[in-house]
Enzyme design. Structure first.
Site, PDB file in Angstrom:
ATOM      1  CG  HIS A 183     123.008  48.371  38.960  1.00 15.67           C
ATOM      2  ND1 HIS A 183     124.395  48.776  38.283  1.00 15.67           N
ATOM      3  CD2 HIS A 183     123.607  48.266  40.116  1.00 15.67           C
ATOM      4  CE1 HIS A 183     125.188  48.693  39.097  1.00 15.67           C
ATOM      5  NE2 HIS A 183     125.044  48.544  40.394  1.00 15.67           N
ATOM      6  CB  CYS A 310     131.912  48.537  43.461  1.00 15.33           C
ATOM      7  SG  CYS A 310     130.372  48.967  42.916  1.00 15.33           S
TER       8      CYS A 310
END
Length: 371
Positions: A183, A310
């Site tokens: 991604h 993240c």
């Protein structure tokens, strides 16, 4: 990808029927496309759930197989992604490895001299990311690789952020292991890959055991549609048009930063100069403001981040910004903006106008409170 959800639905690891053969061919073609992206061979590409798993498989897999080796030190840059820093902690606490942080300068670069000074024949591996996810620093991976190779240590590179920033077609010559994320190059979420040099594959202990898929290094049925999507993304990002896209993206990023700095507020760009950073990255410090207040006020019209997306739910100063010398208040006043292929000049003007409006509103609020 659509037909692999409904029509070509065979298990790619089933060898007894044509449905499995077709699915396997699609996965092999996808792996070949990813191999071409980094200059590798198809049998050196292993699909994972993303770059986080790829980083874990590279470092934890290597260390587990080398647990009785005399090489007990691992070097990682101070600005690595949390998936590298997290596994490094496991290597130290559970496997007894000595993990040391490679210092970086104010722009986030690892100095070759510092790397050379820390290397010795007891270093098992060095892990340095190609392009930083927070400040966009593009490391000299080829030059750093030459230093690493002087001691026969292995070189792992987290290249998740790299495909949109730099040409990776010769990366396999410089590194031994390289992690990718689908991604991050406009492919689907939930799929990544790890390049493992062919002669090193027997030195990696699997993280997942089972049916022995992917040459026994990562068991489990691979998601065909996601593999196809990542392979297609790799082909598109590896096309001749991408170099021009990178230039145009960098120009728009520079325009965005320039227009921000023209605003009547103390605004500073964190990290390296424009030519030495990801063309879509702008990490900006708004002195005197709190980044979270700015981001909250920008919703739902503009999406940005105080650090890595993240690092879920962790409200603390960015370790990357702290490593390049920013104080905690400066780090907490910083926001990472990301521009992409489809970002337009109009988007930039609207974003700058909205940010100015928010800063004025927050600044007025502070004045009222202080009065």
């Amino acid at each position: 990808m659509a037909s692999y959800f409904s029509e070509t639905f065979g298990n790619p690891h089933s060898v007894d029927h044509c449905f499995g053969w077709r699915a396997a061919r699609a996965v092999d073609d996808a792996a070949a496309n990813i191999a071409a992206l980094v200059g590798a061979d198809v049998d050196e590409i292993f699909f994972t759930s993303g770059a986080t798993e790829a980083n874990n498989l590279a470092l934890l897999g290597l260390a587990r197989r080398a647990s009785k080796d005399k090489r007990r030190r691992i070097l990682v840059s101070a600005i690595e992604h949390k998936s590298v820093l997290g596994v490094s902690q496991v290597l130290h606490e559970q496997l007894g490895f000595q993990v040391e942080a490679l210092p970086v300068d104010a722009s986030g670069f690892v100095a070759k001299t510092a790397l050379a000074e820390m290397l010795s024949d007891d270093v098992l591996a060095v892990s340095i990311m190609a392009v930083n996810n927070e400040i966009g620093t593009i490391q000299d991976i080829v030059g750093l690789s030459e230093v690493v190779k002087t001691t026969d240590a292995l070189f792992h590179c987290d290249a998740a952020q790299a495909p949109c920033a730099i040409d990776l077609r010769h990366a396999s010559r410089a590194v031994d292991l390289l992690s990718l994320s689908s991604h991050k190059m406009y492919g689907p979420q939930g799929i990544g890959a790890l390049f493992i040099r062919r002669d090193l594959q027997d030195r990696i202990e699997p993280l997942v055991y089972g049916g022995g898929q992917q040459r026994s290094l990562r068991s489990g049925t691979v998601p065909v549609a996601l593999c196809v999507g990542m392979g297609t993304a790799a082909t598109l990002i590896n096309s001749s048009e991408t170099a021009e896209k990178r230039v145009m993206l960098g120009q728009r990023r520079d325009a965005f930063v320039r227009k921000l700095m023209d605003l009547p507020w103390p605004i500073v760009l964190n990290g390296p100069k424009s030519m030495q950073r990801h063309p879509g990255n702008a990490n900006v410090r708004f002195d005197g403001f709190d980044a979270h207040n700015i981001l909250n006020a920008l919703q739902p019209r503009l999406a940005a981040s105080t650090g890595s997306a993240c690092t879920s739910g962790i409200l603390e100063p960015s370790h990357v910004l702290r490593a390049i010398g920013l104080s905690a208040p400066d780090a907490e006043a910083s926001i990472r903006f990301s521009l992409g292929w489809e970002t337009s000049d109009q988007d930039i003007d609207e974003a700058v106008g909205l940010i100015n409006e928010i800063l004025y509103r927050l600044g007025r609020a502070d004045l009222v409170q202080s009065a």
